[in-house]
Each structure stands twice: as C-alpha cells, then as structure tokens.
Design an enzyme around this catalytic site. Structure first.
Site, PDB file in Angstrom:
ATOM      1  N   GLY A 154      32.952   1.357  15.712  1.00  0.00           N
ATOM      2  CA  GLY A 154      31.483   1.283  15.724  1.00  0.00           C
ATOM      3  C   GLY A 154      30.979  -0.138  15.545  1.00  0.00           C
ATOM      4  N   ALA A 155      31.743  -1.102  16.093  1.00  0.00           N
ATOM      5  CA  ALA A 155      31.427  -2.519  15.870  1.00  0.00           C
ATOM      6  C   ALA A 155      30.242  -3.023  16.688  1.00  0.00           C
ATOM      7  CB  ALA A 155      32.653  -3.384  16.161  1.00  0.00           C
ATOM      8  N   LEU A 166      25.333  -1.634  11.853  1.00  0.00           N
ATOM      9  CA  LEU A 166      26.009  -2.362  10.770  1.00  0.00           C
ATOM     10  C   LEU A 166      27.344  -2.952  11.214  1.00  0.00           C
ATOM     11  CD1 LEU A 166      26.111  -3.037   7.687  1.00  0.00           C
ATOM     12  CD2 LEU A 166      27.219  -0.802   7.363  1.00  0.00           C
ATOM     13  N   LYS A 223      27.724  14.125   5.787  1.00  0.00           N
ATOM     14  CA  LYS A 223      28.505  13.046   5.155  1.00  0.00           C
ATOM     15  C   LYS A 223      29.392  13.608   4.039  1.00  0.00           C
ATOM     16  CE  LYS A 223      25.313   9.267   6.184  1.00  0.00           C
ATOM     17  NZ  LYS A 223      24.697   8.031   5.678  1.00  0.00           N
TER      18      LYS A 223
END
Length: 331
Positions: free
Chosen positions: A10-11, A15, A132
């Site tokens: 998820g780069a 974030l 989560k």
C-alpha cells in the site's frame, strides 16, 4: 546484526509513501509491493519512481495474489500494511501469506487510527472498527508476531477546519463545539506517524504490543483548540455548543410519522446527513464526546506509549500545524 528488511504493502496510498520514506531514511532495506496497474496511474507512478530513486526495491505483486505475496515475503523480515481502512479485510491473504512464508518476525497491519478494541461506537460506525478488530483476531489466532500502531487522527483530517464538519478551512467568526468541549482528542501528522512506526520495527519493547501515539502538544480538547486558534488570530469566536443528544440525532436521524395510501401510520428514519457522509460526525462523537482516544491509561491497558519510547523523535505539534494554516490563510 543489520537492520530488518521491510516490505510495504500500500505504498502509493495515503500513509504508505511516508512509511516507505521513513524506512529508507532509517536505512532499512526497503521493498515495495506494486501491482502492474499502478504504473498506468500518473500520481502512483511518480510515487514509485521517487521511492525507487531513493533506494526502494519494487516487487511486482498484489494483495489478492497469495503466491506473489509469499514470494515477496521470503525476501524480508518485517511486513507493514498501509492499505486504506476500507480495505481492512483485504489483509486476510496477507496473513495467510505470512503464515506460509514462515520467516516474518513482525507484522504491522493497517490500523493507524483509534484502537478498534477501545472504541465505544460500534452501533454507529457501520463496521469500520469491527473489521480492524477482526484482522487483529486473525493475526493473534495464527500466532503471528505483531505491533499495532494506534496513532488516533491524522492532522490532515478534521484539524484543517478546527473540527468543523463540511468545512475545509478554520473558522474566523463562528465555531461549533461538540459536547462539553472538554474531552481530549489526538492528532498526529502522517510523516510523524510513519517515523514512529519505523522506530518500532526492530524494537523488542513493541513486540505483540499496541503502540499508542499521544505526543505532548498533540492532545487537545475542542475548547483548548478554539482557545489556541483565537490566540493566533487575535479575536474571539462566537461559540455554538452542540450537545451529545443533538449530535446523535444528526448521526442517527429521527423518527418521522408518515401515512400510506390506506391512511395507515408508519415511521421512517430521517437522517440529516446519511451514511457515509455522516462518518465525520461519528468520528467526532467518538473522539470528542466519548473520549475514545484518551479515556484509558496506556500502560494500564497493556500498551506502550510511542512518545515515551522514542523521546528524541521530532514531530509537528498542533500549535505548529495551526501556524501553517494561518500562513496559508494570509497568502
């Protein structure tokens, strides 16, 4: 022993680029999982090029493809997932791949918000935190070593408007304060969240722990935020207080009486701001009315305090961030 090799999933998101940069700046051999489609997206391509130029190794793969995940993981020691909160359950294949690879000494899943096991809004959040929490349960059931980062709010969320839903800039005349205005919330800049996260990678004190970020200067009530902003703009704002009950009505709606063609009475729920547009108010209710970011003692809950673990870590305070907003307003 050298620094751990870090894989970031998820780069190219919100974030992720900051985590990759912080990893590189801390001299960790840094690997980034990249799907082919990312290169056809100009913004993502630019992020990947910048990271590659800075020394990151790009590995082709996808969060949905377990075999490419396993292949990538065999080259690293630590996996950090920074996919968006909406994709929380998409981390299930990552957990399976970590188990299959058998070489990962720490997994930092995509939490980066409030502690999902401490929030008190499960009836309002449409499963936002339960997803989560489900990932946490899977990680622990598989016996995977972990660190969870509970950083609370990012500074670029709600703070640019001084917690005024629907607004993009801070108020100059009138301000709405939710609840009593005395409950404290926490904001941390994304680049600082990334730096604290990377500090935990090789730190045994954070193994199988929740790391909470409540840095001094970043924990404020709404009344304190308004007072600080007033001191910076040199004027008092008109304050409108919205009670807990009023805020809940905005979130949940109210029962409205209707009649059908046969004159039978029935009720519908009328919501001022329907889901998902009411989520800002749900998060405000959570942080600034229920106190979900600050009502518990960190050590008493078995967690560790990131600001105490890393006292030399520099970070942007709320006051400094508001100064930058004031500069933008003046230009």
């Amino acid at each position: 022993m050298g620094k751990s090799r870090v894989l970031i999933i998820g780069a190219t998101g919100n974030l992720g680029p900051e985590i990759a940069k912080a990893s590189l700046q801390s001299s960790h051999p840094t690997f980034v999982l990249v799907r082919d489609s990312a290169f056809s997206h100009p913004h993502k391509r630019h992020i990947l090029q910048t990271l590659s130029d800075a020394g990151a190794t790009l590995l082709k793969g996808s969060i949905e493809d377990e075999s490419t995940l396993v292949e990538a993981m065999k080259q690293v020691d630590v996996v950090i997932c920074a996919v968006s909160s909406k994709q929380a359950l998409d981390q299930k294949p990552v957990i399976k791949a970590i188990k299959r690879a058998g070489c990962i000494k720490k997994f930092i899943p995509s939490e980066f918000g409030l502690d999902p096991e401490k929030t008190q809004i499960s009836h309002l959040d449409h499963g936002f935190y339960s997803r989560k929490a489900e990932i946490r349960q899977l990680i622990e059931a598989e016996g995977i070593p972990f660190t969870y980062i509970s950083c609370n709010f990012f500074m670029n969320y709600l703070l640019p408007s001084l917690v005024q839903p629907g607004s993009k800039t801070p108020p100059m005349d009138k301000v709405t304060i939710f609840g009593s205005g005395n409950v404290k919330g926490v904001f941390v800049k994304q680049s600082d969240v990334a730096a604290f996260t990377i500090s935990t990678v090789d730190d045994p004190r954070t193994l199988n722990k929740v790391v909470y970020l409540r840095p001094p200067g970043n924990v404020y009530s709404m009344n304190e935020l308004v007072e600080l902003w007033e001191s910076k703009i040199g004027k008092k704002l008109d304050k409108v207080y919205v009670t807990e009950e009023e805020l809940l009505k905005k979130i949940e709606g109210r029962q409205v009486k209707r009649k059908d063609a046969q004159e039978k009475t029935f009720f519908i729920t009328k919501t001022e701001t329907p889901f998902p547009n009411n989520m800002d108010m749900v998060f405000i209710y959570s942080a600034f009315v229920k106190g979900d970011q600050t009502y518990f003692d960190i050590e008493g809950s078995g967690g560790v305090d990131g600001a105490q673990l890393y006292p030399l870590q520099k970070y942007t305070t709320i006051s400094e961030y508001l100064d930058s907003l004031l500069e933008e307003k003046c230009h």
